[in-house]
Design a protein around this motif. Structure first.
Motif, PDB file in Angstrom:
ATOM      1  N   ARG A  92       0.683  -1.137  -0.107  1.00  0.00           N
ATOM      2  CA  ARG A  92      -0.029   0.042  -0.038  1.00  0.00           C
ATOM      3  C   ARG A  92       0.860   1.227   0.068  1.00  0.00           C
ATOM      4  NH1 ARG A  92      -4.632   0.542   4.449  1.00  0.00           N
ATOM      5  NH2 ARG A  92      -5.220  -1.357   3.306  1.00  0.00           N
ATOM      6  N   ARG A  93       1.930   1.244   0.822  1.00  0.00           N
ATOM      7  CA  ARG A  93       2.802   2.396   0.769  1.00  0.00           C
ATOM      8  C   ARG A  93       3.309   2.617  -0.457  1.00  0.00           C
ATOM      9  NH1 ARG A  93       7.089   2.830   5.511  1.00  0.00           N
ATOM     10  NH2 ARG A  93       5.108   2.765   6.483  1.00  0.00           N
ATOM     11  N   ASN A 123       0.764   4.106  -2.850  1.00  0.00           N
ATOM     12  CA  ASN A 123       0.385   5.599  -2.627  1.00  0.00           C
ATOM     13  C   ASN A 123       1.461   6.546  -3.087  1.00  0.00           C
ATOM     14  OD1 ASN A 123      -2.010   4.950  -1.316  1.00  0.00           O
ATOM     15  ND2 ASN A 123      -1.256   4.806   0.589  1.00  0.00           N
TER      16      ASN A 123
END
Length: 224
Positions: free
Chosen positions: A18-19, A22
């Motif tokens: 996810r990081r 993003n």
């Protein structure tokens, strides 16, 4: 390593967390904002404040992705034009007639500007002096022209000069259309003139640009 049946290049790409996703979205948002800003006002209009406001990202976050304004401009130009270059490569893969390869690429460049004026103005305002444009499209134009010379299709005494003339003329034709739009789609006329420049007889050049244009493959996008 050979791919297993039914797999694609996309299947084999590492899965991002996810990081990472993003971070990639934020970087792409900054690049997209830079492209839009340059399309409207040229590279000189780009400021960190203008880009971060357009991308709705804090100014402090900018420096997590780019060292400076100039770093962002260089990357936005190279990223935009290289993606298009890769799509043109994919479109022409397997074509044997150098005149088709050259004319199809020219027609797609022009029609992309006609269908997407923001992209067209981006190309025009970036201009021939920008290294990103030269690095991405210059060698491809020279390659296609050299292929035409090697296969006996083109009569080009100086391939490098012809490649530079090709890039300069496409930008000039884009600007003429985007500024005035006094005539219809100039794509086929433009490609016909360039085919004649490299030695294709007028009647044959006219016939070549009437051939159906293969679709331009979609870009292989990163996480957006």
């Amino acid at each position: 390593m050979a791919k297993s049946p039914g797999t694609t290049a996309a299947d084999e790409r590492p899965v991002m967390g996810r990081r990472e996703r993003n971070a990639l979205r934020t970087r792409n948002a900054l690049l997209r904002a830079a492209r839009e800003q340059m399309a409207q006002g040229g590279p000189e209009s780009v400021t960190i404040l203008a880009i971060t406001e357009r991308a709705d990202i804090g100014q402090g976050t900018f420096y997590n992705y780019f060292k400076s304004r100039d770093d962002l401009i260089d990357e936005a130009i190279l990223d935009t034009v290289e993606r298009l270059g890769q799509r043109l490569d994919a479109m022409s893969h397997g074509l044997e007639d150098a005149a088709e390869v050259y004319s199809f690429s020219l027609r797609h460049l022009m029609r992309t500007a006609l269908s997407d004026p923001v992209w067209g103005w981006f190309m025009v305002r970036v201009g021939i002096a920008q290294q990103g444009l030269l690095q991405a499209l210059g060698p491809r134009a020279a390659r296609d022209l050299q292929y035409g010379v090697d296969t006996g299709r083109f009569t080009v005494p100086d391939v490098r000069l012809a490649a530079a003339m090709t890039l300069a003329s496409v930008l000039g034709a884009m600007r003429e259309y985007l500024e005035h739009r006094t005539v219809g789609d100039p794509t086929d006329h433009y490609a016909e003139y360039l085919l004649r420049m490299v030695g294709i007889p007028p009647i044959e050049a006219h016939e070549i640009v009437q051939r159906p244009l293969p679709p331009l493959p979609d870009a292989v996008d990163d996480e957006d």
